[in-house]
Design an enzyme around this catalytic site. Structure first.
Site, PDB file in Angstrom:
ATOM      1  N   SER A  97       0.967  -1.263   0.228  1.00 33.49           N
ATOM      2  CA  SER A  97       0.193   0.001  -0.037  1.00 33.49           C
ATOM      3  C   SER A  97       0.651   1.231   0.083  1.00 33.49           C
ATOM      4  O   SER A  97       1.957   1.382   0.425  1.00 33.49           O
ATOM      5  CB  SER A  97      -0.740   0.117   1.144  1.00 33.49           C
ATOM      6  OG  SER A  97      -1.603  -1.150   1.233  1.00 33.49           O
TER       7      SER A  97
HETATM    8  C1  SAM Z   1      -3.327  -3.728  -0.624  1.00 36.74           C
HETATM    9  S1  SAM Z   1      -2.844  -5.453  -0.673  1.00 36.74           S
HETATM   10  C2  SAM Z   1      -2.600  -5.398   1.573  1.00 36.74           C
HETATM   11  C3  SAM Z   1      -1.070  -4.586   1.727  1.00 36.74           C
HETATM   12  C4  SAM Z   1      -0.358  -4.858   3.027  1.00 36.74           C
HETATM   13  N1  SAM Z   1      -1.318  -4.646   4.147  1.00 36.74           N
HETATM   14  C5  SAM Z   1       0.833  -4.182   3.168  1.00 36.74           C
HETATM   15  O1  SAM Z   1       1.552  -4.383   4.012  1.00 36.74           O
HETATM   16  O2  SAM Z   1       1.309  -3.371   2.261  1.00 36.74           O
HETATM   17  C6  SAM Z   1      -4.431  -6.269  -0.127  1.00 36.74           C
HETATM   18  C7  SAM Z   1      -4.398  -7.726  -0.035  1.00 36.74           C
HETATM   19  O3  SAM Z   1      -5.326  -8.239   0.332  1.00 36.74           O
HETATM   20  C8  SAM Z   1      -5.449  -9.716   0.141  1.00 36.74           C
HETATM   21  N2  SAM Z   1      -6.823 -10.056  -0.040  1.00 36.74           N
HETATM   22  C9  SAM Z   1      -7.981  -9.941  -0.792  1.00 36.74           C
HETATM   23  N3  SAM Z   1      -9.106 -10.498  -0.379  1.00 36.74           N
HETATM   24  C10 SAM Z   1      -8.734 -10.942   0.828  1.00 36.74           C
HETATM   25  C11 SAM Z   1      -9.415 -11.923   1.754  1.00 36.74           C
HETATM   26  N4  SAM Z   1     -10.713 -12.260   1.414  1.00 36.74           N
HETATM   27  N5  SAM Z   1      -8.825 -12.380   2.978  1.00 36.74           N
HETATM   28  C12 SAM Z   1      -7.602 -12.078   2.961  1.00 36.74           C
HETATM   29  N6  SAM Z   1      -6.896 -11.298   2.231  1.00 36.74           N
HETATM   30  C13 SAM Z   1      -7.365 -10.764   1.034  1.00 36.74           C
HETATM   31  C14 SAM Z   1      -4.918  -9.631  -1.332  1.00 36.74           C
HETATM   32  O4  SAM Z   1      -4.545 -10.834  -1.726  1.00 36.74           O
HETATM   33  C15 SAM Z   1      -3.866  -8.654  -1.323  1.00 36.74           C
HETATM   34  O5  SAM Z   1      -2.686  -9.198  -0.815  1.00 36.74           O
END
Ligand code: SAM
Length: 402
Positions: free
Chosen positions: A73
């Site tokens: 992010s």
């Molecule tokens: C914006 S990224 C997270 C960024 C992260 N927190 C960082 O440290 O930069 C969003 C993440 O959410 C995950 N995601 C999507 N749907 C999800 C779900 N139902 N449960 C868990 N993770 C999920 C995606 O695989 C993706 O890796």
């Protein structure tokens, strides 16, 4: 990495934190210290150091249709959410949506007496997060491959649940696994915009403490939900409706009918975010939807100017009305107005302009909207009197009031 590269990375990290402090996106001293400590580049090893320390999202994965599904992010959004979370040493935290970088920051903020669990649905992300956390000394973080819709009951209760993926609803597990006076911070999407919202648990319901516009990739798995779209002009213009809304289709050639423009006299800075105004219009105008368009549609003059993300619109009486702006006398400000096409164009454009003026008089400089989220099982049949807008989601009712 050799000592010289490490030193360079440190100087870039410090410069990024300095810029964020100067711009006001880093305000909390403890969060600033965490940003100065955690080596972001270790979590995005394939990009140049200058990219790792830009205030920008680093895209990590797309799905087969080219849609972004995983990223590290944007630092200023990460900082916003960490400040909204109000983390204290000793807190137990659940992060939904992993990558490692934010989990490391969370770990810094809760200290050795706290605990961080981070969950992702994607095995590649979990692998990357594990590696990054291990190589940077944050191996205490519990990294879990699971659908975050169901939280992670093994380490509950949590003082904070920090969701880093766009959600359409509050999953029951997040509330069940939250400690009595806990807080959820979540990028919640409704009426076409995503807001990072800090929600405190108060007598079984969640009450907003702050809301800020943001953008994230969309949730997959059991909590995934998508807006419904009505395409116009060969899909270069689209009207988006939430799943709780009735989809109203204007005549397909509505934009080719003569336009009526009404101006409000309300001047705003070109960069002023209009998210509160959009929500006000969603609360007060019938048949609200969000109009988005390819640039080509504006270039071809099918549409008056609208912001890149889209604009507030209504479809009623075979008439499409939307919020627009025009350059005011000096180039720093624009005047807000409404454009309408269709048989009731004048009436609907005037209605929208009246609401722009009411918002400006009563709410533009006010505290903004508040959101209360009621779990479905606690719902009473009678609607909340003060509610300006009620949005029914599978597990909750969202109530927006001013
Ligand atoms: C914006 S990224 C997270 C960024 C992260 N927190 C960082 O440290 O930069 C969003 C993440 O959410 C995950 N995601 C999507 N749907 C999800 C779900 N139902 N449960 C868990 N993770 C999920 C995606 O695989 C993706 O890796």
């Amino acid at each position: 990495m050799d000592a010289r590269s490490n030193q360079y990375a440190e100087s870039l990290r410090s410069a990024l934190a300095g810029r964020m402090v100067a711009e006001g996106s880093l305000r909390d001293e403890r969060v600033t210290k965490a940003f100065l400590t955690v080596p972001r580049h270790e979590f995005v090893p394939l990009v140049p150091l200058e990219v790792a320390y830009a205030d920008d999202v680093v895209l990590m994965k797309r799905d087969e249709d080219g849609v972004a599904i995983s990223s590290v992010s944007q630092p200023s959004v990460v900082a916003l959410m960490l400040e909204q979370a109000g983390l204290q040493p000793g807190h137990r935290v659940l992060e939904i949506g992993s990558g490692g970088y934010n989990a490391a920051l969370l770990s810094e903020l809760v200290g050795p007496g706290g605990a961080v669990t981070t969950v992702d649905i994607d095995p590649d992300v979990i692998e990357r997060a594990r590696q990054g956390l291990a190589s940077t000394g944050y191996e205490d973080v519990r990294v879990v491959l699971a659908d975050g819709e169901f939280g992670s009951p093994e380490s509950a209760p949590y003082d904070r649940v920090v969701v880093t993926v766009t959600a359409w609803d509050i999953a029951p597990a997040w509330v069940e696994q939250l400690a009595g006076n806990g807080r959820i911070v979540v990028p919640l999407r409704f009426r076409g915009q995503t807001r990072s919202i800090a929600l405190d648990l108060v007598e079984g319901r969640l009450e907003s403490r702050s809301m800020r516009l943001c953008g994230f990739v969309c949730m997959q798995g059991a909590g995934a939900s998508y807006e419904r779209v009505v395409p116009l002009e060969k899909d270069t213009v689209r009207l988006g409706f939430d799943t709780d809304q009735q989809v109203v289709e204007p005549p397909p050639d509505v934009l080719r009918r003569p336009a009526t423009q009404v101006w409000s006299g309300v001047l705003v800075d070109r960069e002023e975010p209009l998210s509160d105004l959009n929500l006000w219009l969603a609360c007060t105008l019938d048949r609200y939807c969000v109009l988005t368009a390819d640039r080509s549609a504006v270039k071809k003059r099918r549409l008056a100017p609208i912001p890149g993300w889209g604009t507030a619109a209504t479809v009623a009486d075979d008439t499409l009305t939307y919020l627009t702006s025009r350059v005011a006398k000096n180039t720093e400000t624009v005047e807000l107005g409404a454009v309408a096409h269709g048989p009731a164009a004048a009436e609907h454009a005037e209605q929208m302009v009246r609401q722009i003026q009411i918002f400006t008089t009563h709410h533009r400089n006010g505290p903004g909207p508040a959101l209360t989220i009621h779990p479905s099982e606690q719902l009473t049949e009678s609607p909340d009197d003060k509610a300006c807008l009620q949005i029914e989601r599978p597990h909750t009712r969202l109530v927006v009031s001013w």
